[in-house]
Design a protein around this motif. Structure first.
Motif, mmCIF file in Angstrom:
data_model
loop_
_atom_site.group_PDB
_atom_site.id
_atom_site.type_symbol
_atom_site.label_atom_id
_atom_site.label_comp_id
_atom_site.label_asym_id
_atom_site.label_seq_id
_atom_site.Cartn_x
_atom_site.Cartn_y
_atom_site.Cartn_z
ATOM 1 N N HIS A 54 36.107 35.077 105.855
ATOM 2 C CA HIS A 54 35.681 33.880 106.599
ATOM 3 C C HIS A 54 35.770 34.104 108.103
ATOM 4 C CE1 HIS A 54 39.796 32.202 107.486
ATOM 5 N NE2 HIS A 54 40.127 32.733 106.325
ATOM 6 N N ASP A 60 43.561 36.332 110.493
ATOM 7 C CA ASP A 60 43.099 35.431 109.432
ATOM 8 C C ASP A 60 41.856 34.731 109.957
ATOM 9 O OD1 ASP A 60 42.759 33.644 107.397
ATOM 10 O OD2 ASP A 60 44.541 32.457 107.843
ATOM 11 N N ASP A 61 40.646 35.189 109.712
ATOM 12 C CA ASP A 61 40.403 36.256 108.761
ATOM 13 C C ASP A 61 39.481 37.311 109.374
ATOM 14 O OD1 ASP A 61 40.340 37.628 106.334
ATOM 15 O OD2 ASP A 61 38.670 36.457 105.599
ATOM 16 N N GLU A 72 36.576 28.003 106.113
ATOM 17 C CA GLU A 72 37.555 28.180 105.035
ATOM 18 C C GLU A 72 38.834 27.411 105.344
ATOM 19 O OE1 GLU A 72 40.904 29.984 102.776
ATOM 20 O OE2 GLU A 72 40.679 29.788 104.920
ATOM 21 N N GLU A 73 39.237 27.424 106.617
ATOM 22 C CA GLU A 73 40.533 26.839 106.991
ATOM 23 C C GLU A 73 40.557 25.323 106.820
ATOM 24 O OE1 GLU A 73 43.046 28.536 107.422
ATOM 25 O OE2 GLU A 73 42.474 30.507 108.180
ATOM 26 N N ASP A 93 41.284 38.320 102.447
ATOM 27 C CA ASP A 93 41.860 37.180 103.168
ATOM 28 C C ASP A 93 43.341 37.038 102.816
ATOM 29 O OD1 ASP A 93 41.954 34.962 104.791
ATOM 30 O OD2 ASP A 93 41.072 33.597 103.324
HETATM 31 ZN ZN LIG Z 1 42.153 32.998 105.705
#
Ligand SMILES: [Zn+2]
Length: 417
Positions: A89, A150-151, A184-185, A207
């Motif tokens: 991501h 991340d990421d 994604e977060e 991830d």
């Molecule tokens: Zn992540």
């Protein structure tokens, strides 16, 4: 198959670290309050930078769709091998600033405490994985932002694997599909992911955490909303009449099992977690998240919430109490158990690098949870990153290169099928 086990080969022959640093400098923080796709324009800037790199690495069809999903294809050289997906991501966490990230390289790390701006320190006592990184180059932010491993570490590792395959076209490989996802977060990464168009037999998110960690299991998750209706009366004349929804909301929270909370559980234990309480004397609402690894236990948690709500009504019959339980995501293990080769090959790919795999359940969800439930089995691979979502985030470039080795071994294992 030509197993890769020397991270130095990757560090010498690919632009892994350069690509990571370049992407880390782009502010791609996501925003849960935004209804847009992707939620922030910075993510599109980041995706565009990745799209150019994919094109350079021979993935001519790389394109970003209207929702901010970047898909690309590396055609395979083994007829009949199943199509494999690699996913990472682009966004970084809203928990900490991702603006003007300035990565710092600490070369030849010798076990010391790393001191950054603003008094931020990263010590081997607080972050024991550092003790396994003596001699490595450690990347951190400068103390004022998160790093965004991340990421973006996952994105850079996928790019490095593709770069290596581009330079070594004789290495056996199936067709590889790549997806770089937005948001994604904030839990939206799988939502508008077109699994059918992606067209992979299975996929892997890059991830995860430190060297050797792989995940084929996540929480199963529901949310619960408890709405409490009281009876509002002017406080001057309230005796015997007022039923204060605020007091009953507090009583409800108080009735939750105190030991089954995030702050008192670990490993495979589940929990109840009140996340929000709002309202006034006439009506109040308590929002909770429910988590467990077993679906039966998660359902039991929903039932327990209903019983506790019923108990409030028994104590005060004038209250109105309603409970709404909504599915959030499901443990990917339910689907992966029917396709054991997806995890087996991942574990094998890690072993081929000479690392002992740590198969760990994730106390959370990933894009892979949503994708697996949508029919694309998607376990998770380590990227090397540690201390996510804050200024103490760090990553070893050697471990990043190990993740690239794992990815290249995995690709070759699928070519042999
Ligand atoms: Zn992540």
């Amino acid at each position: 198959m030509r197993a890769l086990n020397d991270p130095n080969v990757i560090l010498r022959s690919t632009r892994l670290v350069d690509a990571f640093v370049e992407l880390a400098r782009i502010d791609t923080q996501s925003d849960e309050k935004s209804p847009a796709w992707p939620s922030t324009p910075g993510q599109r800037t980041g995706l565009e930078a990745v799209r150019r790199k994919l094109t350079e690495r021979g993935l001519a069809d790389a394109a970003i769709d209207k929702n901010g999903y970047l898909f690309a294809t590396l055609p395979g050289n083994r007829k009949g091998a199943p199509v494999i997906g690699l996913i990472a991501h682009i966004d970084t966490s809203p928990d900490y600033s991702g603006k003007d990230v300035s990565p710092v390289a600490h070369a030849n790390y010798q076990g010391e405490t790393l001191a950054l701006k603003n008094g931020v320190t990263i010590s081997p006592e607080e972050s024991p994985w550092l003790t396994q990184c003596v001699g490595d180059t450690i990347l951190t932010a400068d103390g004022t932002t998160l790093l965004g491993a991340d990421d973006k570490a996952g994105v850079a590792e996928i790019l490095a694997a593709l770069e290596y395959l581009h330079a070594n076209p004789d290495l056996p490989r199936p067709t590889v599909r790549v997806a770089i996802t937005p948001d994604e977060e904030i839990g939206r990464g799988a939502e508008k992911f077109d699994v059918e168009r992606f067209g992979a037999h299975c996929a892997y998110t890059l991830d995860g955490g430190f060297s050797g960690e792989v995940n084929g299991e996540t929480f199963s998750a529901d949310s619960a909303a408890v709405a409490i209706a009281g009876v509002a009366v002017h406080p001057g004349t309230a005796k015997g009449k007022l039923v204060n929804a605020i007091r009953w909301a507090a009583a409800f929270v108080e009735s939750l099992p105190p030991d089954e909370s995030p702050e008192k559980t670990e490993g495979r234990q589940g929990f109840y977690h009140p996340t929000r309480i709002s309202g006034n004397a006439s009506e109040a609402k308590v929002s909770l998240i429910l988590r467990d690894f077993e679906l039966g236990k998660l359902t039991a948690r929903g039932d327990a919430i209903r019983r506790l709500a019923e108990e409030l009504r028994r104590r005060e019959p004038r209250l109105g109490v309603t409970v709404e339980i909504t599915e959030t995501y499901r443990n990917m293990a339910y689907w992966l158990k029917d396709r054991p080769e997806v995890m087996d090959r991942l574990v094998e790919a890690v072993k081929l690098v000479g690392i002992e795999p740590r198969v760990e359940p994730i106390r959370g969800g990933t894009d892979g949870s949503g994708l697996t439930a949508k029919g694309l089995p998607t376990p998770n691979i380590f990227t090397g990153g540690v201390n996510y979502h804050g200024p103490q985030e760090w990553i070893s470039t050697r471990v990043m290169a190990q993740a690239v080795c794992v990815t290249l071994n995995l690709i070759q294992l699928w070519a042999e099928k």
